[in-house]
Design an enzyme around this catalytic site. Structure first.
Site, PDB file in Angstrom:
ATOM      1  N   CYS A   1       0.831  -1.211   0.000  1.00 38.72           N
ATOM      2  CA  CYS A   1       0.000   0.000   0.000  1.00 38.72           C
ATOM      3  C   CYS A   1       0.865   1.260   0.000  1.00 38.72           C
ATOM      4  CB  CYS A   1      -0.946   0.008   1.184  1.00 38.72           C
ATOM      5  SG  CYS A   1      -0.115   0.049   2.777  1.00 38.72           S
TER       6      CYS A   1
ATOM      7  N   CYS B   1      -2.885  -2.814   8.460  1.00 34.96           N
ATOM      8  CA  CYS B   1      -2.521  -1.503   9.003  1.00 34.96           C
ATOM      9  C   CYS B   1      -2.130  -1.636  10.475  1.00 34.96           C
ATOM     10  CB  CYS B   1      -3.679  -0.522   8.852  1.00 34.96           C
ATOM     11  SG  CYS B   1      -4.495  -0.570   7.242  1.00 34.96           S
TER      12      CYS B   1
END
Ligand code: FES
Length: 147
Positions: A34, A103
C-alpha cells in the site's frame, strides 16, 4: 458503519502525533503493497516507556492504529511493550475491517522497530524481540542515487 467509533476518533483526533527529538529509539516501517509508512519515536527511561510519538504517512486505519499503539505503549515496561500486538491494538479500537488488518500489523512493527533501535543503541538484547521484516530505517541513510 465500516469503522468503529474509536477508530474514527483516533483517525480524526490522533494522539501523540509528532517526534521526540532525543528519542531513545526510532523505528520506521513500511508496507510495500500500500506504500504506507509509519515512524515511531520512544523515550525510554529506567526500562519504562515514558513517551511515544509517531508520524504516519498512510491510510486512516494506519493513523488510528499508530495513535492507539503509542497510547498503549506509554507507561509500559519493555517486557509489557512486547505484548502490544496488532491484535491488542485492534481490540483497543473495537476492531478493524478485515482488509485493514495489515494496518494494525504495521503499527505493531513500528513499535518493535523502535524498540529494536533502542536495544541496538544500548547494546542490549530484548528477550523475544525480533527485527521487524518491514523495518526500513536503514534505507534512510542510503543516498538517493543508490536506489
Ligand atoms: Fe496500508 Fe493502511 S492501507 S497501512
Amino acid at each position: 458503519m465500516m469503522y468503529s467509533e474509536k477508530v474514527m476518533d483516533h483517525f480524526m483526533n490522533p494522539r501523540n502525533v509528532g517526534e521526540i527529538e532525543d528519542a531513545s529509539g526510532v523505528g520506521t516501517v513500511g508496507n510495500a503493497k500500500c506504500g504506507d509508512i509509519m515512524k515511531v519515536y520512544l523515550k525510554i527511561e529506567d526500562g519504562i516507556v515514558k513517551d511515544a510519538k509517531f508520524k504516519t504517512f498512510g491510510c486512516g486505519a494506519a493513523v488510528a492504529t499508530s495513535s492507539m499503539a503509542t497510547e498503549l505503549i506509554k507507561g509500559k515496561t519493555i517486557e509489557e511493550s512486547l505484548k502490544i500486538t496488532n491484535k491488542a491494538v485492534m481490540e483497543a479500537l473495537d476492531g478493524l475491517p478485515p482488509i485493514k488488518v495489515h494496518c494494525s500489523c504495521l503499527a505493531e512493527e513500528a513499535l518493535h522497530a523502535a524498540l529494536w533501535d533502542y536495544a541496538e543503541k544500548n547494546g542490549i538484547v530484548i528477550e523475544g524481540l525480533k527485527k521487524p521484516v518491514n523495518d526500513i530505517s536503514e534505507h534512510d541513510e542510503v543516498p538517493a542515487e543508490d536506489y
